[in-house]
Design a protein around this motif. Structure first.
Motif, PDB file in Angstrom:
ATOM      1  N   CYS A   1       0.868  -1.188   0.000  1.00  0.00           N
ATOM      2  CA  CYS A   1       0.000   0.000   0.000  1.00  0.00           C
ATOM      3  C   CYS A   1       0.900   1.232   0.000  1.00  0.00           C
ATOM      4  CB  CYS A   1      -0.904  -0.010   1.230  1.00  0.00           C
ATOM      5  SG  CYS A   1      -1.956   1.452   1.333  1.00  0.00           S
TER       6      CYS A   1
ATOM      7  N   HIS B   1      -7.190   8.535   1.293  1.00  0.00           N
ATOM      8  CA  HIS B   1      -8.210   8.433   0.255  1.00  0.00           C
ATOM      9  C   HIS B   1      -8.348   9.787  -0.442  1.00  0.00           C
ATOM     10  CE1 HIS B   1     -11.709   6.786  -1.706  1.00  0.00           C
ATOM     11  NE2 HIS B   1     -12.394   7.888  -1.388  1.00  0.00           N
ATOM     12  N   PRO B   2      -8.450   9.946  -1.659  1.00  0.00           N
ATOM     13  CA  PRO B   2      -8.674   9.019  -2.757  1.00  0.00           C
ATOM     14  C   PRO B   2      -7.376   8.603  -3.460  1.00  0.00           C
ATOM     15  CG  PRO B   2      -9.082  11.213  -3.589  1.00  0.00           C
ATOM     16  CD  PRO B   2      -8.657  11.350  -2.136  1.00  0.00           C
TER      17      PRO B   2
ATOM     18  N   THR C   1      -5.050   6.499  -2.370  1.00  0.00           N
ATOM     19  CA  THR C   1      -4.559   5.206  -1.891  1.00  0.00           C
ATOM     20  C   THR C   1      -4.454   4.218  -3.042  1.00  0.00           C
ATOM     21  OG1 THR C   1      -5.669   5.585   0.222  1.00  0.00           O
ATOM     22  CG2 THR C   1      -4.958   3.342  -0.238  1.00  0.00           C
TER      23      THR C   1
END
Length: 149
Positions: A25, A30-31, A33
Motif C-alpha cells: 500500500c 483516500h482518494p 490510496t
C-alpha cells in the motif's frame, strides 16, 4: 506463452496464499490510496515435487508499506518417529530368548555408552521385526489376551 520477463518464461508458478490479497500500500489517504499484490512466492516445478507442501500467508503490515509473507514448507512424506515399546507378553513366548543374542555379543567400537546405544538399537529393531512376524499386530494380541498394554 507469457510475455518476456514473466514467470511463465522460466517455468515458474505462483504458490497460493492465505490472507489479504494485497501485499503493498502506498500509505496515502483516500482518494490517492493504491493497493497492489506486489509480493509473492514463485517456484519452478523442478524445485518442488508432489511431496512438498508450501503455504504462504500474507501477514498484516506493522511499519512498512509491504506486508510480510510467512512461508511454511513441510515435507508431507516425512515419516513419524515410531518409538520402541517392549511388550511384557513377549517374554511368555518360547522363542523370546532366541530372538537376538548376537546383538549383545557383537563388538562395537567407541566408548561404552555408544556401544550400548548401537546394541540396543539393533536389538530393538530385531525384536520389533520378530514381534511383527510372530504376533502380526501387538494391539490385536493384547486384545486376544484381554489385557491393555
Amino acid at each position: 506463452m507469457g510475455r518476456p520477463g514473466r514467470p511463465l518464461d522460466c517455468g515458474l508458478q505462483h504458490v497460493g496464499f492465505l490472507g489479504n490479497i494485497v501485499t503493498w500500500c502506498n500509505n496515502r489517504g483516500h482518494p490517492d490510496t493504491i493497493r497492489k499484490r506486489l509480493d509473492m512466492l514463485v517456484y519452478n516445478s523442478d524445485r518442488f515435487d508432489g511431496s512438498n507442501s508450501t503455504i504462504v500467508t500474507h501477514l498484516a503490515n506493522a511499519c512498512s508499506d509491504h506486508n510480510p509473507l510467512l512461508i511454511r514448507c513441510k515435507n508431507e512424506e516425512a515419516r513419524t518417529i515410531k518409538y520402541f515399546k517392549f511388550q511384557n507378553f513377549w517374554t511368555d513366548h518360547d522363542d523370546f530368548l532366541r530372538v537376538d543374542p548376537e546383538s549383545w555379543n557383537t563388538y562395537v567400537g567407541g566408548d561404552y555408552m555408544w556401544s550400548f546405544h548401537v546394541k540396543l538399537k539393533k536389538a530393538s529393531s530385531n525384536l520389533s521385526k520378530w514381534s511383527k512376524d510372530t504376533f502380526d499386530n501387538v494391539h490385536n494380541e493384547s486384545k486376544r489376551l484381554g489385557r491393555k498394554f
